[in-house]
Design a protein around this motif. Sequence first.
Motif, mmCIF file in Angstrom:
data_model
loop_
_atom_site.group_PDB
_atom_site.id
_atom_site.type_symbol
_atom_site.label_atom_id
_atom_site.label_comp_id
_atom_site.label_asym_id
_atom_site.label_seq_id
_atom_site.Cartn_x
_atom_site.Cartn_y
_atom_site.Cartn_z
ATOM 1 N N UNK A 266 49.084 -2.098 15.130
ATOM 2 C CA UNK A 266 49.035 -1.289 16.355
ATOM 3 C C UNK A 266 49.681 0.071 16.143
ATOM 4 N N UNK A 267 49.043 1.111 16.724
ATOM 5 C CA UNK A 267 49.636 2.453 16.770
ATOM 6 C C UNK A 267 49.508 2.971 18.195
ATOM 7 N N UNK A 268 50.584 3.551 18.710
ATOM 8 C CA UNK A 268 50.541 4.279 19.971
ATOM 9 C C UNK A 268 50.629 5.761 19.631
ATOM 10 N N UNK A 269 49.698 6.537 20.127
ATOM 11 C CA UNK A 269 49.551 7.935 19.701
ATOM 12 C C UNK A 269 49.644 8.857 20.905
ATOM 13 N N UNK A 270 50.346 9.981 20.726
ATOM 14 C CA UNK A 270 50.419 11.006 21.762
ATOM 15 C C UNK A 270 49.194 11.910 21.666
ATOM 16 N N UNK A 271 48.366 11.865 22.671
ATOM 17 C CA UNK A 271 47.165 12.703 22.706
ATOM 18 C C UNK A 271 47.375 13.851 23.694
ATOM 19 N N UNK A 272 47.267 15.106 23.265
ATOM 20 C CA UNK A 272 47.427 16.225 24.206
ATOM 21 C C UNK A 272 46.418 16.119 25.350
ATOM 22 N N UNK A 273 46.882 16.316 26.546
ATOM 23 C CA UNK A 273 46.017 16.219 27.723
ATOM 24 C C UNK A 273 44.854 17.206 27.634
ATOM 25 N N UNK A 274 45.107 18.376 27.046
ATOM 26 C CA UNK A 274 44.072 19.411 26.973
ATOM 27 C C UNK A 274 42.911 19.009 26.065
ATOM 28 N N UNK A 275 43.097 17.960 25.248
ATOM 29 C CA UNK A 275 42.027 17.519 24.344
ATOM 30 C C UNK A 275 41.117 16.461 24.956
ATOM 31 N N UNK A 276 41.496 15.932 26.107
ATOM 32 C CA UNK A 276 40.803 14.764 26.645
ATOM 33 C C UNK A 276 39.343 15.057 26.975
ATOM 34 N N UNK A 277 39.071 16.228 27.526
ATOM 35 C CA UNK A 277 37.714 16.504 28.011
ATOM 36 C C UNK A 277 36.675 16.494 26.892
ATOM 37 N N UNK A 278 37.101 16.744 25.671
ATOM 38 C CA UNK A 278 36.153 16.793 24.554
ATOM 39 C C UNK A 278 36.326 15.604 23.600
ATOM 40 N N UNK A 279 37.018 14.568 24.053
ATOM 41 C CA UNK A 279 37.314 13.434 23.183
ATOM 42 C C UNK A 279 36.388 12.259 23.500
ATOM 43 N N UNK A 280 35.381 12.059 22.655
ATOM 44 C CA UNK A 280 34.454 10.940 22.835
ATOM 45 C C UNK A 280 35.085 9.611 22.409
ATOM 46 N N UNK A 281 36.080 9.677 21.571
ATOM 47 C CA UNK A 281 36.655 8.452 21.020
ATOM 48 C C UNK A 281 37.423 7.661 22.075
ATOM 49 N N UNK A 282 38.235 8.354 22.866
ATOM 50 C CA UNK A 282 39.037 7.670 23.871
ATOM 51 C C UNK A 282 38.493 7.846 25.291
ATOM 52 N N UNK A 283 37.787 8.939 25.552
ATOM 53 C CA UNK A 283 37.254 9.166 26.886
ATOM 54 C C UNK A 283 38.324 9.584 27.872
#
Length: 807
Positions: A266-283
């Motif tokens: 398991x990995x918990x990763x910090x994803x910048x909020x500004x990247x979410x709109x273009x992130x197909x992997x996590x949605x």
Amino acid sequence: MFTNYLKVAWRNLVRSKWAGVINILGLAIGITASLLLFMVVQYEMSFDKFQSHYNEIYRVVSKDKYPDGYDYNPGVNNPVPDAIAADNLPFGEVVPVKSAYNTQVNIYKDATEVGIPDKYEIDYTFYTTPDFADLFDLEFASGNIQSLSEPNKIILTKTTAAKFFDNWELAENKTLDFSSGLKLTVGGIVEDIPDNSNMFFDMLVSYQTVRSNPRIFDHDLESWGSLGSDNQLYVSLAEHTDVASAQAALDGFTKKNFEGRGNSEKSLILQPYKDIHFDQQYGSISGSVTRLSTVNTLVIIGLFILVMASINFVNLATSRAIGKGKEIGVRKVMGSSKAQIIFQSFGETFLSVLIAALIGVMGATLLLPFLSLIADVPEKMDFFQPVVLIFIGILIVALTLLSGFYPALVISKFKPIHALKSKFHQSQVGGVSIRKALVVVQFTIAQILMISTIIAIQQMNMVQDADLGFTKDHVYYIEVPFDSEDERRIEYFKQELLSNPSVVSASLASDVPASDNNSLFNFYFDGKSEDVPFPAFAKFGDEKYFETYGIEFVAGGPYQASDTIREVVINETMAKRLLIEDPNDAIGKQFRLGIMREWATITGVIKDFTVNSLRDEIRQLVIAPKKDFYHVVGLKLDQNASLASIADLEQSFEKTYPEQIYHGYFLDESIQEFYESEQKLALLFKIFAAISILISGIGLYGLVSFMISQKVKEIGIRKVLGASVSQITFLLTREYFLMVLLAFFIAVPIAYWMMERWLENFAFKIPFSTGLFVVVMICSLLITGLTVGSKAIRSALANPVDSLSDE
């Protein structure tokens, strides 16, 4: 001086009406298209930028590594938010957000709550804490965020409150009922969230409500094995903390709490909020997600169209230069400098661009309401935004410079003696090679779009006609609420539907065969105590699931009727991954999901079918009976079923569930929704391929006009010497066919590379065929023949006396 330039420019424009109309038309089409594309790109790039902490928010996402691959989930395990807060990790705010979609709310107008309530369905509901307002901007019209510190409290947006109570000002302290049985009190009203947000909601409910009702939400805050995309976590960094140190602390937390649990790393990763709109992997948790490659494609298409429109202008303006030879000669004799000639030429270009821009703005304004049909944008958009007006200004300046530079340079070099006699050498009007190169560029762009369009259409046709491994035609499904422990309405409803003559078979299930839903479980196989080193995708359905959806068995058969998991069915991919070469060898083997205490027996192996969409690989699947998870009733309808039959089904639903909103769908239609964005992109390719062909035709006409004007006397002499119309036509057209062929060979590798990248989004994709490229080449040659041939034939038929009389 500038006013004088514009006056002369206007006179020249009026004097050569036909050339001016063609020039302005080409530019107007290009500007209209680019403005509409800019609206789409600007909307996509604006997501969440209104949030004041846009660059400071992070989402904690989960990544599980298995021996044969990875699984990505935007959610976190249930205990994670509380455990992070308790461990004092270097975060400022720790905000859990549990999402729910299509929540039904009942409002009783009668205070005694007697009778049938008014029923509403709300798209996005978030369960969260008062700290939500510390990360995301909320503007309260009444009440405050602290109401979310109490259980059974809810905050509504203005639009939602007005929908429930007619006037949002009357909503505070009112009570509303969720169909799950919750009664909630309105603690505040906030302004509506903008559409361009990936944190869009209609209602905020206190997270304490989830804590107080674990059975209703099936949300065990102590279960480290529970992971769902609906249970997300948003954080900000503590003061004087950088991302690297925060991630390191989170890695330590993950190792402490997950090492040795389950069968993944398991990995918990910090994803910048500004990247979410273009992130197909996590949605995203709500709102739309767009591929950045799609936005880049739109930008490229917009640039293509503008470049093509400018090339048209250059070709036509240079062609018209011959007709203005005497004017330029007189100006030079009268003392005009080269700079003044250039400014005059730029004045004409600016006027043409300005008129084209005005037409383009009007065209874009008229077409804007239809933009949502070809792009994921709101139906209502404000065209006259400051950023759009700035773009229009930049566009006018850029097009004036791009389109006007070369014609101005050519005209300024005219020699007065040649200009007054209208005798030019090719080099004096800029040479033909440059204009030929520009037309090659145009047709290269047009053929890239044509190839892309055909590939996109073929791919979507393949998706539409693909064998998904189950029956989707004449299958209708109805969503129903979960039964509580003391009721069995879903079984009664199924029997009620089976009494309808239009229903051939019926099945209760957790889900239809193909959807966006994914349930993953660890599991055990063949009596062994160790987890199998990859997860099982699971669907739950009764014994009629396979018959209703037309799922084929390759070995064994369906399980017996049961309310709990005693027997299971697996698919071919699961059998192969368990190293079972012959599907018949799987029959009788023992299988146990992580949620089961007892072992179950495999009764059958089914043919692989598409679990999600054709973008994804076939997954290892298990199907089992479990009544607690059923909330979908699937129906195989008779081929003669009509709208009246569907109305009868709805009546049966309302009889059984009078307090619920009816949701019924045809399976083939819901599957088509998987590919809505791809369908829109394919339509976009069609439209802009047509525009590029139109602009290319106009540009080609301009070059032909220029070339023929240079060969008027040559054509006359050839006719006098006995050349036939066909010979002259062939002489005038052959080089254009060669230019189109050259453009084709340049376009093919570029289009191939572009569409290869696009098709990477699909696990199942069409092969590229030679025939596809041949079709594009033939179409391009036909367009060239129609455009060039008509002009060449007219010139070949002209009277040679007229062309030689000026000698």
